[in-house]
Enzyme design. Structure first.
Site, PDB file in Angstrom:
ATOM      1  N   ASP A   1     -26.566  10.830  11.687  1.00 52.14           N
ATOM      2  CA  ASP A   1     -27.749  10.189  12.287  1.00 52.14           C
ATOM      3  C   ASP A   1     -27.307   8.959  13.071  1.00 52.14           C
ATOM      4  O   ASP A   1     -26.730   8.024  12.507  1.00 52.14           O
ATOM      5  CB  ASP A   1     -28.724   9.792  11.168  1.00 52.14           C
ATOM      6  CG  ASP A   1     -30.093   9.406  11.688  1.00 52.14           C
ATOM      7  OD1 ASP A   1     -30.186   8.854  12.796  1.00 52.14           O
ATOM      8  OD2 ASP A   1     -31.082   9.644  10.963  1.00 52.14           O
TER       9      ASP A   1
ATOM     10  N   SER B   1     -38.620   8.981   9.138  1.00 52.08           N
ATOM     11  CA  SER B   1     -38.196   7.882   9.990  1.00 52.08           C
ATOM     12  C   SER B   1     -39.109   6.663   9.764  1.00 52.08           C
ATOM     13  O   SER B   1     -39.210   6.177   8.640  1.00 52.08           O
ATOM     14  CB  SER B   1     -38.182   8.340  11.452  1.00 52.08           C
ATOM     15  OG  SER B   1     -37.600   7.387  12.296  1.00 52.08           O
TER      16      SER B   1
ATOM     17  N   HIS C   1     -30.650  12.677  13.793  1.00 48.41           N
ATOM     18  CA  HIS C   1     -31.944  12.116  13.418  1.00 48.41           C
ATOM     19  C   HIS C   1     -33.092  13.108  13.576  1.00 48.41           C
ATOM     20  O   HIS C   1     -34.090  13.017  12.869  1.00 48.41           O
ATOM     21  CB  HIS C   1     -32.230  10.870  14.268  1.00 48.41           C
ATOM     22  CG  HIS C   1     -33.374  10.040  13.764  1.00 48.41           C
ATOM     23  ND1 HIS C   1     -33.342   9.365  12.566  1.00 48.41           N
ATOM     24  CD2 HIS C   1     -34.599   9.787  14.308  1.00 48.41           C
ATOM     25  CE1 HIS C   1     -34.486   8.727  12.378  1.00 48.41           C
ATOM     26  NE2 HIS C   1     -35.265   8.968  13.420  1.00 48.41           N
TER      27      HIS C   1
END
Length: 313
Positions: free
Chosen positions: A243, A177, A272
Site C-alpha cells: 500500500d 481507508s 491500496h
C-alpha cells in the site's frame, strides 16, 4: 548553504508551521490530507407517493445487476446531530440476514459508485449492507470534516435501529481507508457492536503525512491509534503489504494495539485499491463471519503476535 533536510520520518518545526499556519485551522488540515469528494454519481428521486428511489448517473456509476436486484436497494436521507442531511443506502440481497454491514467507504467515492460492490459483497457474504455518504459527499449536505465523520456514522447506526429495528449486536462495522476513522471511533464507544472490520486503516493523520511519526500531537487528525485500545468487539484488520497510500505499518500497528484483534489478513503484493481482487479477501471475510455466528473466538484471537506478519496471496 541551504539547511540540510530533516532525517526521513522526522517532523521538523518547519513542517509543523507549513501545515498548521497555512491556513491555521485544523479542519482545513483535515480537508487537505483526507477528503476528496467526487462529483455525485447518483440522485435521490422522490416519487409521487413520497417514497424515494436511486437513480445512477450514466457514465459515473454502474449497476451490472438486474432491475429485480435494484428493488432491494433503498435510499433516503437522515439528519445528524450536527444538522446535516446525509444520504443513506440499504442494500438487501439476503432478506433477513443475521448481520448487517455498516460500511464506511473510502475518500474518493460515493454511494452511487459503491452500490454495485455492496450488492455483490453482501450476496457473497450472506449479509445486508447499509452505507451512507459523509457530509459533503454525494447527496449529503454540509462539508467534510472530522467531527462530521463521527456524527455521520452515529446517525447511520441510529437509523438502523429506529427504521429497521436492527440492534448493535447484529451490526458489523466495516471501514475502508478514511472510513476506518469513524468506524474505530464508534466501536470504541459502542460496547454492543457485533464486530469491526478495518480495511487499510490509518493510525492518524500526522502519521500518514509524516511517515515515522512516533507520537500523537495535540492537533493530530483522525487519532485512531489512541482509540483502538478501547475497542472490545472482535476486530479483523486487512491491509495490502504494498500500500503506497497508507503504509502497511499502519495496519500492523492497529492490529497489535487492538486488544480484541483476530487473525489479520495481510495481502502480499496488494496496494491500496486492489485488496478486494485477491481470493483471500472474500475467503477471510466469510470465515470471520462464520466465527461470529458460532461465537468461536478462541481460535480467531491472535494474541500470539507471531502470526502478525504472515501474508496471504
Amino acid at each position: 548553504m541551504a539547511a540540510a533536510p530533516p532525517p526521513p520520518g522526522r517532523v521538523s518545526f518547519r513542517d509543523l508551521c507549513n501545515l498548521f499556519c497555512c491556513p491555521p485551522i485544523p479542519s482545513a488540515i483535515v480537508s487537505k490530507l483526507a477528503f476528496m469528494p467526487p462529483e455525485p454519481s447518483y440522485r435521490i428521486i422522490t416519487n409521487p407517493d413520497n417514497s424515494t428511489s436511486l437513480e445512477l448517473i450514466e457514465g459515473k456509476a454502474e449497476w451490472p445487476h438486474g432491475q429485480d436486484e435494484l428493488r432491494n436497494v433503498e435510499v433516503f436521507h437522515t439528519r445528524t446531530r450536527r444538522g446535516n442531511k446525509i444520504a443513506c443506502l440499504y442494500v438487501r440481497p439476503c432478506g433477513d440476514a443475521p448481520f448487517t454491514l455498516l460500511f464506511s467507504h473510502g475518500n474518493a467515492v460515493d454511494l452511487g459508485q459503491m452500490c454495485s460492490f455492496y450488492y455483490g459483497l453482501g450476496f457473497r457474504l450472506g449479509c445486508n449492507v447499509f452505507s451512507y455518504d459523509y457530509s459533503g459527499y454525494g447527496c449529503s449536505s454540509g462539508r467534510p470534516s472530522e467531527k462530521n465523520l463521527y456524527a455521520d456514522i452515529a446517525a447511520a447506526l441510529s437509523v438502523l435501529k429506529s427504521r429497521y429495528q436492527i440492534p448493535p449486536e447484529r451490526v458489523i462495522l466495516y471501514g475502508q481507508s478514511i472510513g476506518t476513522v469513524p468506524s474505530v471511533d464508534l466501536a470504541s464507544n459502542s460496547p454492543n457492536i457485533a464486530a469491526l472490520i478495518l480495511h487499510s486503516p490509518l493510525m492518524s493523520g500526522f502519521r500518514v503525512a509524516f511517515p515515522g511519526t512516533q507520537r500523537t500531537w495535540c492537533c493530530d487528525a483522525f487519532p485512531s491509534i489512541e482509540k483502538i485500545p478501547r475497542v472490545k468487539c472482535p476486530t479483523l484488520v486487512i491491509h495490502g503489504t504494498d500500500d503506497d497510500v497508507i503504509d502497511f505499518s499502519h495496519g500492523l500497528t492497529i492490529y497489535e494495539q487492538c486488544p480484541s484483534s483476530v487473525e489479520p489478513l495481510w495481502v502480499a503484493g496488494a496496494g491500496h485499491n486492489d485488496v478486494e481482487l485477491h481470493a483471500s479477501y472474500l475467503e477471510r471475510l466469510i470465515s470471520f463471519k462464520t466465527s461470529l455466528l458460532t461465537s468461536d473466538f478462541q481460535n480467531e484471537t491472535a494474541r500470539n503476535k507471531g502470526i502478525g506478519r504472515s501474508t496471504s496471496t
